[in-house]
Design an enzyme around this catalytic site. Structure first.
Site, short mmCIF file in Angstrom:
data_model
loop_
_atom_site.label_atom_id
_atom_site.label_comp_id
_atom_site.label_asym_id
_atom_site.label_seq_id
_atom_site.Cartn_x
_atom_site.Cartn_y
_atom_site.Cartn_z
N SER A 47 -6.88 0.12 -2.66
CA SER A 47 -7.55 -0.96 -3.39
C SER A 47 -6.95 -1.12 -4.78
CB SER A 47 -9.05 -0.66 -3.53
OG SER A 47 -9.68 -0.78 -2.26
N GLY A 95 -25.16 -3.25 26.89
CA GLY A 95 -25.75 -1.94 27.20
C GLY A 95 -24.71 -0.90 27.57
N ASP A 138 -4.29 -13.86 -1.71
CA ASP A 138 -5.25 -14.97 -1.82
C ASP A 138 -4.98 -16.00 -0.72
OD1 ASP A 138 -6.54 -13.97 -4.01
OD2 ASP A 138 -5.49 -15.23 -5.48
N THR A 185 0.80 -1.23 0.00
CA THR A 185 0.00 0.00 0.00
C THR A 185 0.84 1.28 0.00
OG1 THR A 185 -1.75 -1.15 1.14
CG2 THR A 185 -1.78 1.25 1.31
N GLU A 208 -6.31 -6.15 3.64
CA GLU A 208 -6.07 -7.32 2.77
C GLU A 208 -7.20 -7.50 1.75
OE1 GLU A 208 -4.15 -10.78 4.17
OE2 GLU A 208 -3.25 -9.76 5.88
N GLY A 209 -7.59 -6.38 1.17
CA GLY A 209 -8.68 -6.37 0.19
C GLY A 209 -9.96 -5.97 0.90
N ARG A 237 -26.34 -10.11 34.53
CA ARG A 237 -27.06 -8.85 34.68
C ARG A 237 -28.55 -9.11 34.96
NH1 ARG A 237 -26.98 -3.47 35.89
NH2 ARG A 237 -28.32 -2.27 34.50
#
Lengths: 261, 404
Positions: free
Chosen positions: B151, B358, B259, B145, B382-383, B287
């Site tokens: 991309s 919550g 891949d 990159t 990674e894509g 809870r």
């Protein structure tokens, strides 16, 4: 360095239950683990080997199931292991245990160092280490918090005391018991686990170790367990009444009566 | 109420087992999974909140992982590794991510940074670098990159000019995981600008090579324990033998690498989701509201059941895709599917976990908000899931065309 590490198999719980009929620990359903204090002994042994070379042998006296902790010891870096297992060894007190372990170490040949955990989490006596040292006639140091150096057949180490630590030097061979401050035990490794799976761990019987049957197991024990029980916790409070002087007098009398003063 | 308790018990059984289905793992695979879980619980759990808060690189945990031989998983046996495959790596990653995926990714990227070398590198290069990566003495990283190439990886601008004594590298890589911490970098640079993607090549660059420096360390939403930095190359001379394979192979190798590694991103996502599911289960059981544990509310059970089934479906797909990689069959599509599906599951499940916990779940004292932040990146790196969906669609068309 030829190092022996003594391991004890203990129940992996702090909530120990006792069978009231036989006065023995109920072990069913509780996974057995290496006595936590002994894991520090094993780690220290492996570290010494990595630093100074040599061999670490893990040794345990116990029922056949104790094989599991010896396999684990190999996955954690021990080179070899020996299990001392024989009906004749059962019911041993600390003296008979130490006698058996010392006999096995003697049989294995000369050693440089025996490392034990400071005590077990089930019996809590802290006696087996020092007893072994007496029987093997070598120096003993307890509560070791750090090993500084091993040089020319001497070991320099720190013994933990209430106010700090003492630096001691001793000749080797020796027996030490270590405290949990000494290191942070490693996790097993994939290669160690693979090694432990294929490891052949010998089981030594009374005959193999070649000891006097009257000095091992229940026969060789000086102590007899009369009863094991969970003590009842009794809490009693008594409120003293009246003037301060009367209360003080009353308290004094009570303390004297119980011979506390 | 009885039915409620019954369902509660069923859900508990489903959730507390780390995987519901029988995946027919070998003893060795189970050992890897168990050991990674032990590391996660004993070494990662106690410090994960602190690592996240301080954005601290987990060196001491990397040491534990190294001592446990986990870095040997992906390295072939000839180079002091254990020569395991994609599935074994996924099992380790899943368990580490269940505690903290910031730690897990730092480990995983060492594999990502090594695979190109392992699959295409020269014997000399492999002998030189792999043993130290296997022992964990050195971490690896992978750099593709750039500011202009996300991309669209074909838009990279970093160049590697052939000069006397090797290649002169110039350019900037961005968002590089393990940047600054890794000792070995696999980088993709253009050896021939005129040829586009056919002009890209892969190189191994040592951290201490003159002309190679690090830019700013990024501050991130999630996986904050991991290091993400810029790599800056200014007339950085790399010896010729550090070229992996032939010039022009860089882009193809990078695509094949991704891949291969996508199932492991899926495994991270499964681990994150599993951790969130367990945390949400524990919370809803403890809870009490309206006089009873939350878990007795049908609406809560419904959410937990949905979460559990999504996690298990993702796990099944990831393991299957990993096995597909190990089988050597064409795995572009299955790897993309595993990554997309598992990461979308991780995002949904962690978001629901925060919802179930919550107000407490929204607070940093509770681990689920971190898991939600950590999950997001799995949909991006990674894509991106959008790019991968288009890959899946194009593979679908190819298959359709082939069947005609």
């Amino acid at each position: 360095m030829n190092i022996f590490v003594c391991l004890k198999q203990v129940p992996g719980t702090t909530d120990v239950k006792i069978n009231p009929e036989t006065n023995t620990l109920i072990r069913q359903g509780i996974p057995n683990i290496i006595n936590p204090f002994d894991t520090y002994a094993l780690e220290e042994g492996v570290r010494l080997k990595e630093k100074y070379g040599g061999k670490v042998t893990a040794i345990s006296m116990g029922p056949p199931q104790a094989m599991d902790i010896l396999k684990e010891a190999i996955s954690l870096g021990a080179d070899e292991a020996v299990l001392l297992s024989d009906r004749a060894f059962s019911g041993a007190d600390t003296w008979a245990t130490a006698f058996t372990l010392a006999g096995a170490v003697r049989k294995s040949g000369p050693f440089d160092l025996i490392i034990c955990g400071r005590q077990s989490t089930d019996g809590d006596t802290a006696q087996v280490g020092p007893e072994m040292a007496e029987m093997l006639d070598v120096p003993f140091i307890a509560y070791v918090g750090q090993i500084e150096e091993i040089l020319n057949g001497e070991i320099r180490l720190q013994r933990l005391i209430d106010e700090g630590h003492e630096v001691l030097q001793s000749s080797l061979p020796a027996v030490i018991t270590v405290s949990k401050e000494i290191n942070k035990p490693r996790l097993p490794s994939l290669r160690g686990i693979a090694k432990s799976r294929s490891a052949k761990i010998p089981v030594w019987t009374l005959q193999d170790v070649g000891l006097d049957p009257d000095k091992v197991g229940l026969n060789g024990s000086f102590t007899r367990v009369v009863k094991i029980f969970t003590p009842e916790r009794v809490k009693k409070a008594e409120m003293l009444q009246g003037e301060i002087e009367t209360q003080v007098d009353c308290l004094l009398e009570k303390l004297k009566a119980t011979r506390l003063i | 109420l009885t039915t409620g308790i019954f369902y509660n018990r069923l859900i508990a059984i489903a959730i507390k087992r780390s995987s519901l289905l029988q995946y027919f793992l070998t003893e060795e695979q189970k050992t890897i999974k168990d050991l990674a879980r032990k590391i996660a619980e004993e070494r990662i759990l106690p410090v994960r909140a602190q690592l996240d808060e301080k954005e601290e690189f987990p060196w001491s945990i990397m040491k534990d992982i190294a001592d446990s031989d986990l870095f040997r998983i992906f390295v072939p046996a000839e180079y002091e590794g254990l020569g395991y495959g994609c599935l074994e790596l996924c099992l380790a990653l899943e368990e580490l991510s269940r505690a903290c995926s910031g730690v897990a990714i730092s480990f995983a990227v060492s594999a990502l940074g090594s695979y190109t070398l392992i699959d295409y590198g020269s014997e000399t290069l492999k002998r030189k670098y792999l043993p130290d990566i296997a022992s964990g003495k050195k971490l690896a990283a992978f750099a593709l990159t750039e500011p202009t190439a996300g991309s669209d990886a074909s838009a990279i601008r970093t160049t590697a000019e052939k000069v006397a004594g090797g290649y002169l590298i110039n350019g900037t890589k961005q968002f590089i995981t393990n940047g600054g911490e890794a000792a070995v970098y696999t980088i993709i640079a253009l050896t021939d600008k005129s040829k586009g993607t056919r002009g890209a090549s892969a190189f191994i660059v040592d951290k201490d090579t003159p002309g190679f420096t690090f830019g700013k360390k990024e501050k991130k939403l999630g996986i904050r324990a991991s290091a993400t930095r810029e790599l800056v190359f200014q007339n950085c001379l790399v010896p010729e033998e550090n070229l992996i394979s032939r010039p022009g192979m860089g882009f193809i190798m990078a695509m094949k690498l991704l891949d291969k590694s996508r199932p492991s991103v899926g495994a991270q996502a499964v681990g994150i989701a599993q951790g969130a599911l367990e945390a949400a289960y524990d919370y809803t059981q403890q809870r009490v509201q309206f006089g009873q544990p939350l878990i007795l509310q049908p609406v809560v059970q419904n959410m937990l059941a949905d979460m559990a089934l999504q996690v298990e479906a993702a796990r099944s797909l990831v393991y299957a895709a990993a096995r597909n990689v190990d089988s050597g069959k064409d795995y572009t599509e299955s790897s993309a599917m595993a990554k997309v599906f598992a990461s979308d599951v991780a995002m949904r499940v962690t978001t629901d976990a925060v919802q179930l916990c919550g107000g407490a779940g929204y607070m940093k004292d509770y681990p689920v908000e971190k898991m939600m932040r950590d999950a997001k990146i799995t949909q991006i790196y990674e894509g991106s899931n959008q790019v991968l969906r288009s890959i899946i669609a194009s593979e679908l068309r190819k298959r359709k065309a082939a069947n005609k």
